[in-house]
Design an enzyme around this catalytic site. Sequence first.
Site, mmCIF file in Angstrom:
data_model
loop_
_atom_site.group_PDB
_atom_site.id
_atom_site.type_symbol
_atom_site.label_atom_id
_atom_site.label_comp_id
_atom_site.label_asym_id
_atom_site.label_seq_id
_atom_site.Cartn_x
_atom_site.Cartn_y
_atom_site.Cartn_z
ATOM 1 C CE1 TYR A 59 -3.933 1.638 -0.648
ATOM 2 C CE2 TYR A 59 -4.254 -0.205 1.268
ATOM 3 C CZ TYR A 59 -4.846 0.679 -0.377
ATOM 4 O OH TYR A 59 -6.178 0.430 -0.837
ATOM 5 C CD GLU A 61 -4.391 5.975 0.126
ATOM 6 O OE1 GLU A 61 -4.418 7.199 1.015
ATOM 7 O OE2 GLU A 61 -5.620 5.002 -0.176
ATOM 8 C CG ASP A 205 -5.911 7.307 -25.696
ATOM 9 O OD1 ASP A 205 -4.787 6.687 -25.355
ATOM 10 O OD2 ASP A 205 -7.037 6.994 -25.256
HETATM 11 C C1 LIG Z 1 -6.830 0.420 -24.865
HETATM 12 C C2 LIG Z 1 -7.218 1.826 -25.180
HETATM 13 C C3 LIG Z 1 -7.978 1.858 -23.960
HETATM 14 C C4 LIG Z 1 -8.386 1.794 -22.783
HETATM 15 O O1 LIG Z 1 -8.057 0.783 -22.115
HETATM 16 P P1 LIG Z 1 -8.521 0.366 -20.800
HETATM 17 O O2 LIG Z 1 -6.883 -0.677 -20.048
HETATM 18 O O3 LIG Z 1 -8.673 -1.131 -20.912
HETATM 19 O O4 LIG Z 1 -9.228 0.917 -20.102
HETATM 20 C C5 LIG Z 1 -7.876 3.801 -24.190
HETATM 21 N N1 LIG Z 1 -7.737 4.377 -24.800
HETATM 22 C C6 LIG Z 1 -7.267 3.584 -26.334
HETATM 23 C C7 LIG Z 1 -7.650 4.632 -27.394
HETATM 24 C C8 LIG Z 1 -7.709 2.265 -25.918
HETATM 25 O O5 LIG Z 1 -6.941 1.717 -27.052
#
Ligand SMILES: *Cc1c(COP(=O)(O)O)cnc(C)c1O
Length: 422
Positions: A59, A61, A205
Amino acid sequence: MDAARSLLEVKLREFDPQIDRLIRDEMRRNEETINLIASENYPPKSAMKAISSMLSGVYSEGYPGERYYRGLENIDKIESLAVSRAKKVFGAEHANVQALSGSVANIAAYLSLLEIGDQILSMDIGAGGHLSHGAKVNIVSKLFRVTQYGVDPHTGLLDYDKIREMALNVRPRLVVCGASAYPRTIDYARFEGIAREVGAYLMADMAHIAGLVATGNHPNPVPHCDIVTTTTHKTLRMTRGALILCRQEHAAKLDRAVFPLLQGGPHQANIAAIAVGLEHLSTYEYKDYIRRVLANARLLATELQRLGLTISTGGTDNHLLLLDLSPQEIDGDRVSTLLEEANIIVNKNRVPGDKGTAQKPFGIRLGSPALTTRGLGPDEILSIARWIADVILHPEDQALRARIRAEVIDLCRRFPIYRSTF
Ligand SMILES: *Cc1c(COP(=O)(O)O)cnc(C)c1O
């Protein structure tokens, strides 16, 4: 040994044969199937060693040097190493390695830049975006106002002029770029121009393509963006988790958005595994791996086209491609089920201009990262393309699928994922 201590020592196989068996079954299923799921991969043993270590019970935090518990001097060093490696690999000013998954990383990013109710402009899930970019069924669409752009239904490409027009219309506070099913290079400089023009923040992303970015095979979003998020388990080939990279000006708010706003203690075993995985990225072997991921995806696209199938956008610049099944009038749900009978694992996916539904879209998504990890190259790609085409073009032929299944298992035996046991 007293009884309580013996519980601590007993091996999984003896204590819980049911789960032990299922894990072994899953390992065997992986060994005997060709995995074309673009978001999956096989993590290195060195990273798995870290994630199955004693750290999985820790743990912690807070952040290195500012924790709420004592006894974390080693943990602080591990997390600091993960952070500095992440910054170095992607050229970022700040990194947070605590988000438990990609979706949570994205929500943390939004919460660090926006007020509840602010306007987001992001990519539609039906066009290749991700759930966490504000799909109707996701919490993000309830916390923020979300407007979504797609791709051109004919070319399958992002239409930057149209995105700019939408941005001028809705005046977003944040523009989000990045996708789960887009086979072409993303022009981050162009997105930066659009965001600047309307006074919005820009977030990328790069979950799917982070391995390409790390090795210089895709433009790096970091210099263009306020925040960049990625998962760690796709082309990056680590265990499941996420990284958030940002400019120094957003660092404090971002860290607070992850903890304490959204999460409690981080998963330190996975942070250790991510640190190990990040160390892989700068090796010659990993760079060569990504080069082969790209070559395999390109060859798969060309060969499927030669066999008479349709690839959305006409090909791929990255590790994935979208097979458009509408000319064959067979849906992706059926095709993915038929391919699984032949031990070929894919996922159904919408394709640009899709006339189907989310349950029965007219496409499948194919990715090369996992099969490249187990060493498959051009010769094997040609066989895989032929098997996929045969299954699609002869959906009534069950004997054909049985024959292919035997050939797939034979090929898989020649390319074990892991060459020794654990
Ligand atoms: C896979 C993916 C995610 C999310 O991943 P998790 O770990 O499953 O929450 C977010 N953005 C994009 C573009 C993805 O391909």
